[in-house]
Design a protein around this motif. Structure first.
Motif, PDB file in Angstrom:
ATOM      1  N   CYS A 108       0.834  -1.205   0.000  1.00 32.15           N
ATOM      2  CA  CYS A 108       0.000   0.000   0.000  1.00 32.15           C
ATOM      3  C   CYS A 108       0.870   1.257   0.000  1.00 32.15           C
ATOM      4  O   CYS A 108       1.864   1.332   0.729  1.00 32.15           O
ATOM      5  N   PRO A 109       0.511   2.242  -0.796  1.00 33.48           N
ATOM      6  CA  PRO A 109       1.290   3.484  -0.794  1.00 33.48           C
ATOM      7  C   PRO A 109       1.076   4.276   0.482  1.00 33.48           C
ATOM      8  O   PRO A 109       0.101   4.075   1.214  1.00 33.48           O
ATOM      9  N   GLY A 110       1.990   5.164   0.743  1.00 33.15           N
ATOM     10  CA  GLY A 110       1.877   6.050   1.888  1.00 33.15           C
ATOM     11  C   GLY A 110       2.373   7.423   1.513  1.00 33.15           C
ATOM     12  O   GLY A 110       2.493   7.772   0.333  1.00 33.15           O
ATOM     13  N   ALA A 111       2.677   8.212   2.529  1.00 33.68           N
ATOM     14  CA  ALA A 111       3.234   9.539   2.275  1.00 33.68           C
ATOM     15  C   ALA A 111       4.725   9.457   1.984  1.00 33.68           C
ATOM     16  O   ALA A 111       5.292  10.348   1.346  1.00 33.68           O
ATOM     17  N   LEU A 112       5.359   8.379   2.451  1.00 34.31           N
ATOM     18  CA  LEU A 112       6.791   8.195   2.226  1.00 34.31           C
ATOM     19  C   LEU A 112       7.070   7.123   1.181  1.00 34.31           C
ATOM     20  O   LEU A 112       8.038   7.218   0.438  1.00 34.31           O
ATOM     21  N   ARG A 113       6.233   6.096   1.141  1.00 32.56           N
ATOM     22  CA  ARG A 113       6.370   5.064   0.107  1.00 32.56           C
ATOM     23  C   ARG A 113       5.456   5.459  -1.052  1.00 32.56           C
ATOM     24  O   ARG A 113       4.231   5.271  -0.990  1.00 32.56           O
ATOM     25  N   VAL A 142      -1.891  10.078   1.945  1.00 31.28           N
ATOM     26  CA  VAL A 142      -1.680  10.700   3.250  1.00 31.28           C
ATOM     27  C   VAL A 142      -2.805  10.276   4.176  1.00 31.28           C
ATOM     28  O   VAL A 142      -3.972  10.592   3.921  1.00 31.28           O
ATOM     29  N   ARG A 143      -2.451   9.565   5.246  1.00 31.63           N
ATOM     30  CA  ARG A 143      -3.472   9.141   6.215  1.00 31.63           C
ATOM     31  C   ARG A 143      -3.892  10.331   7.074  1.00 31.63           C
ATOM     32  O   ARG A 143      -3.044  11.027   7.650  1.00 31.63           O
ATOM     33  N   VAL A 144      -5.194  10.554   7.144  1.00 35.66           N
ATOM     34  CA  VAL A 144      -5.758  11.664   7.920  1.00 35.66           C
ATOM     35  C   VAL A 144      -6.646  11.038   8.987  1.00 35.66           C
ATOM     36  O   VAL A 144      -7.771  10.617   8.707  1.00 35.66           O
ATOM     37  N   VAL A 145      -6.146  10.916  10.188  1.00 32.72           N
ATOM     38  CA  VAL A 145      -6.850  10.200  11.249  1.00 32.72           C
ATOM     39  C   VAL A 145      -8.197  10.829  11.533  1.00 32.72           C
ATOM     40  O   VAL A 145      -8.302  12.039  11.789  1.00 32.72           O
ATOM     41  N   ALA A 146      -9.259   9.993  11.450  1.00 32.72           N
ATOM     42  CA  ALA A 146     -10.638  10.439  11.651  1.00 32.72           C
ATOM     43  C   ALA A 146     -11.048  11.512  10.651  1.00 32.72           C
ATOM     44  O   ALA A 146     -12.080  12.149  10.814  1.00 32.72           O
ATOM     45  N   SER A 166       4.728  10.176  12.619  1.00 38.70           N
ATOM     46  CA  SER A 166       5.669   9.073  12.800  1.00 38.70           C
ATOM     47  C   SER A 166       5.985   8.465  11.442  1.00 38.70           C
ATOM     48  O   SER A 166       5.094   7.972  10.753  1.00 38.70           O
ATOM     49  N   GLU A 167       7.251   8.487  11.082  1.00 45.45           N
ATOM     50  CA  GLU A 167       7.634   7.937   9.786  1.00 45.45           C
ATOM     51  C   GLU A 167       7.475   6.418   9.745  1.00 45.45           C
ATOM     52  O   GLU A 167       7.294   5.840   8.674  1.00 45.45           O
ATOM     53  N   HIS A 168       7.533   5.780  10.912  1.00 45.69           N
ATOM     54  CA  HIS A 168       7.436   4.328  10.956  1.00 45.69           C
ATOM     55  C   HIS A 168       5.997   3.826  10.999  1.00 45.69           C
ATOM     56  O   HIS A 168       5.748   2.651  10.771  1.00 45.69           O
ATOM     57  N   HIS A 169       5.056   4.710  11.290  1.00 41.93           N
ATOM     58  CA  HIS A 169       3.663   4.299  11.465  1.00 41.93           C
ATOM     59  C   HIS A 169       2.709   4.932  10.461  1.00 41.93           C
ATOM     60  O   HIS A 169       1.512   4.697  10.510  1.00 41.93           O
ATOM     61  N   GLU A 170       3.210   5.736   9.548  1.00 45.28           N
ATOM     62  CA  GLU A 170       2.307   6.568   8.750  1.00 45.28           C
ATOM     63  C   GLU A 170       1.360   5.764   7.867  1.00 45.28           C
ATOM     64  O   GLU A 170       0.247   6.205   7.585  1.00 45.28           O
ATOM     65  N   ARG A 171       1.727   4.559   7.428  1.00 45.22           N
ATOM     66  CA  ARG A 171       0.847   3.799   6.538  1.00 45.22           C
ATOM     67  C   ARG A 171      -0.234   3.026   7.292  1.00 45.22           C
ATOM     68  O   ARG A 171      -1.186   2.546   6.674  1.00 45.22           O
ATOM     69  N   ILE A 172      -0.091   2.858   8.612  1.00 41.59           N
ATOM     70  CA  ILE A 172      -1.039   2.005   9.353  1.00 41.59           C
ATOM     71  C   ILE A 172      -2.097   2.815  10.090  1.00 41.59           C
ATOM     72  O   ILE A 172      -2.902   2.258  10.822  1.00 41.59           O
ATOM     73  N   ARG A 173      -2.119   4.123   9.881  1.00 45.11           N
ATOM     74  CA  ARG A 173      -3.025   4.986  10.642  1.00 45.11           C
ATOM     75  C   ARG A 173      -4.370   5.137   9.929  1.00 45.11           C
ATOM     76  O   ARG A 173      -4.828   6.231   9.653  1.00 45.11           O
TER      77      ARG A 173
END
Length: 455
Positions: A23-28, A40-44, A100-107
Motif C-alpha cells: 500500500c502506498p503512503g506519504a513516504l512510500r 496521506v493518512r488523515v486520522v478520523a 511518525s515515519e514508521h507508522h504513517e501507513r497504518i493509521r
C-alpha cells in the motif's frame, strides 16, 4: 427495455499472502501511470486549515494540481515526480501530517464525521480516535500492521460501523446520554472483524482496547503463517474472535463483558439512527449551538486545488478552522453561522462541488481508470461523467439504480480489482474487453450469472 443486472456475492476464499503489503503512503510512493502517487493518512478525517493548505501546496507544487479523497477518509496526491519524496515529506512533517515515519501507513482510523456536530450531539468518539492514533504511533509492534488494516469508531448512529472495519468501536447510548461531547465516559461495543459477538468495555479503555485487538491479530496472523493483512483473511483454523481478544484485554487490565449477540446489541444502539443526519448525504446540518455543519461531496472523489482552497477559506473565515473528510469522499465544514451556511453552500455548488442530495453525483463513484492506472481498460471517469451528462448513472441508461438495489451506491471500475468500491450492497459497473458489465453486489447473495452489456 435493458435486461436487469445480475446479483452476485462479493466474498471469496481468504488469500494466502506471500509478500509484504505494498500500500502506498506519504513516504512510500506508488509508481502509477500518471506519475508517483502518495496516500496521506488523515486520522478520523480531521484537518486543520493549516494542514489543508499544506496539502493544496503539495498538489500544486509537486503534483498534478488535484487532490483525491479515498473511501477511508484519506487524501491522495497524484502526478508526483520520482524525486519528490524528500520535499513532500518535509512539507507534510511541517504541517503535522507525518507524526511518525514508521507508522504513517497504518493509521487507518475512521470516525463518524458528524460526531458532536448535529443537534442530537452523540458522543464525540473523535477523541477516541486521537488517543488511538497516539497509542499506535507509540507501539513498535503496530508497525507490522498492513496499510489496509482498518479501525472504525462509530458514535452510535451506525454510519461507519457498516464499513467493514477490522476493529470497530461503537459508542453505546449511555455515552450519548451524558451529552458531554467528550467521548470519554459511558461504554463501547468492540467488534472484531465479522465475529457476531462483541465486547462491552468502558469508554476510557476504548482506544487501548482497540490497539490490543489489533496486536492480537498480528500474533494470530503470524501463528497462521498466512501472511494475512486483515482479520477476514485469516484461515478458518486461526479465526480471531471476541473471546480471544477478551483474554488479551484481561491480561492488559481491561475489563470486557462478552456479548454473544453483538449484532443485536449494535442494532439496539443504532435503533434511533434515523433521528440523526446522514453523514454521507450533502447538505446543511443543524447543530445544538445554533451553528451549522456543511456537508459537501467531490464528484468521483476528486477536487482541484482551487475547489480545495475555497473549502479551506470557508473553514477559516466562517467555520471552526477545521475540515473533516468522510469515507464517502466528502468534506464536512463545522461551525458555520446559520446565516452563512446557505450562501456558502451555493458558492460551493457554483464551484462544481455537490451540495444537493438529489444530485446525480451523489452515491456515484469510480476508480482512477485511464490514464492514471495502466491496469484499467478505459477512462471510467470520463465514461461515468458522460453517463451523468446524459441523465444516467450507468452506460446503458437503463433502470435507475434505486430500482435495482434500494438506492445502493454505484461504482465504476476499470478492471476486476474494483479499487475503492463501496462496502455492503452496491451496483457494480465493470469495464471488460466487451464493454461494461453491470451487476448488483450483495455480500451474502447466491452466485448468479452475470450479463454483459455493450458500452
Amino acid at each position: 427495455m435493458p435486461p436487469s443486472p445480475s446479483i452476485r456475492p462479493l466474498g471469496s476464499e481468504p488469500p494466502l499472502r506471500d509478500r509484504g503489503d505494498a500500500c502506498p503512503g506519504a513516504l512510500r510512493l506508488h509508481p502509477a501511470a500518471d506519475g508517483r502517487l502518495a496516500r496521506v493518512r488523515v486520522v478520523a478525517g480531521d484537518l486543520t486549515v493549516r494542514q489543508a493548505e499544506a496539502l493544496a501546496d503539495a498538489a500544486d507544487t509537486l503534483g498534478d494540481g488535484r487532490l483525491s479523497l479515498t473511501s477511508r477518509g484519506n487524501v491522495e496526491l497524484r502526478g508526483l515526480a520520482e524525486d519528490c519524496g524528500g520535499p513532500l515529506a518535509a512539507l507534510l512533517r511541517d504541517a503535522g501530517l507525518l507524526p511518525s515515519e514508521h507508522h504513517e501507513r497504518i493509521r487507518n482510523i475512521l470516525a463518524s464525521p458528524l460526531a458532536g456536530l448535529d443537534r442530537h450531539t452523540p458522543a464525540d468518539v473523535r477523541l477516541w480516535a486521537r488517543d488511538l492514533d497516539s497509542s499506535l504511533c507509540a507501539s513498535r509492534s503496530a508497525t507490522a500492521l498492513s496499510g489496509r488494516f482498518l479501525f472504525v469508531l462509530d458514535d452510535g448512529r451506525g454510519d461507519v460501523a457498516a464499513l467493514g472495519g477490522d476493529v470497530s468501536l461503537v459508542a453505546e447510548p449511555s455515552t450519548v446520554a451524558g451529552r458531554t461531547g467528550s467521548g470519554a465516559g459511558g461504554t463501547a461495543l468492540l467488534r472484531v472483524g465479522d465475529d457476531p459477538a462483541a465486547l462491552r468495555i468502558a469508554g476510557p479503555d476504548a482506544p487501548r482496547a482497540a490497539l490490543t485487538a489489533a496486536l492480537t491479530f498480528l500474533d494470530t496472523a503470524a501463528a497462521s503463517g498466512s501472511g494475512a493483512w486483515r482479520i477476514r483473511e485469516l484461515p478458518d483454523e486461526h479465526t480471531l474472535t471476541a473471546r480471544h481478544v477478551a483474554e488479551r484485554l484481561r491480561a492488559a487490565g481491561i475489563t470486557a463483558e462478552h456479548v454473544t449477540d453483538g449484532a443485536g446489541a449494535l442494532r439496539s444502539v443504532t435503533a434511533h439512527a434515523e433521528e440523526f443526519p446522514d453523514s454521507s448525504t450533502p447538505g446543511v446540518v443543524e447543530g445544538a449551538d445554533g451553528r451549522r455543519a456543511l456537508c459537501v461531496l467531490a464528484p468521483l472523489g476528486r477536487l482541484s486545488t482551487a475547489q480545495w482552497r475555497l473549502l479551506t477559506a470557508i473553514a477559516a473565515q466562517d467555520g471552526s478552522g477545521a475540515l473533516r473528510l468522510t469515507p464517502w469522499r466528502g468534506i464536512v465544514l463545522p461551525g458555520l453561522p446559520a446565516a452563512a451556511a446557505a450562501a456558502r453552500s451555493a458558492e460551493l455548488s457554483a464551484a462544481g462541488l455537490v451540495t444537493d442530495p438529489s444530485s446525480p453525483w451523489h452515491r456515484l463513484g469510480a476508480c482512477t481508470g485511464r490514464p492514471g492506472c495502466a491496469k484499467s481498460l478505459t477512462d471510467v471517469r470520463a465514461d461515468a461523467a458522460a453517463a451523468v451528462a446524459a441523465g444516467a448513472r450507468t452506460p446503458d441508461g437503463g433502470p435507475a439504480p434505486a430500482a435495482w438495489a434500494g438506492g445502493a451506491p454505484v461504482h465504476w471500475s476499470g478492471c476486476e480489482r474494483r479499487c475503492g468500491h463501496p462496502h455492503g450492497t452496491w451496483v457494480d459497473v465493470l469495464a471488460t474487453a466487451d464493454g461494461y458489465q453491470i451487476s448488483v453486489v450483495r455480500p451474502d447473495a447466491p452466485p448468479a450469472t452475470q450479463e454483459t452489456r455493450p458500452q
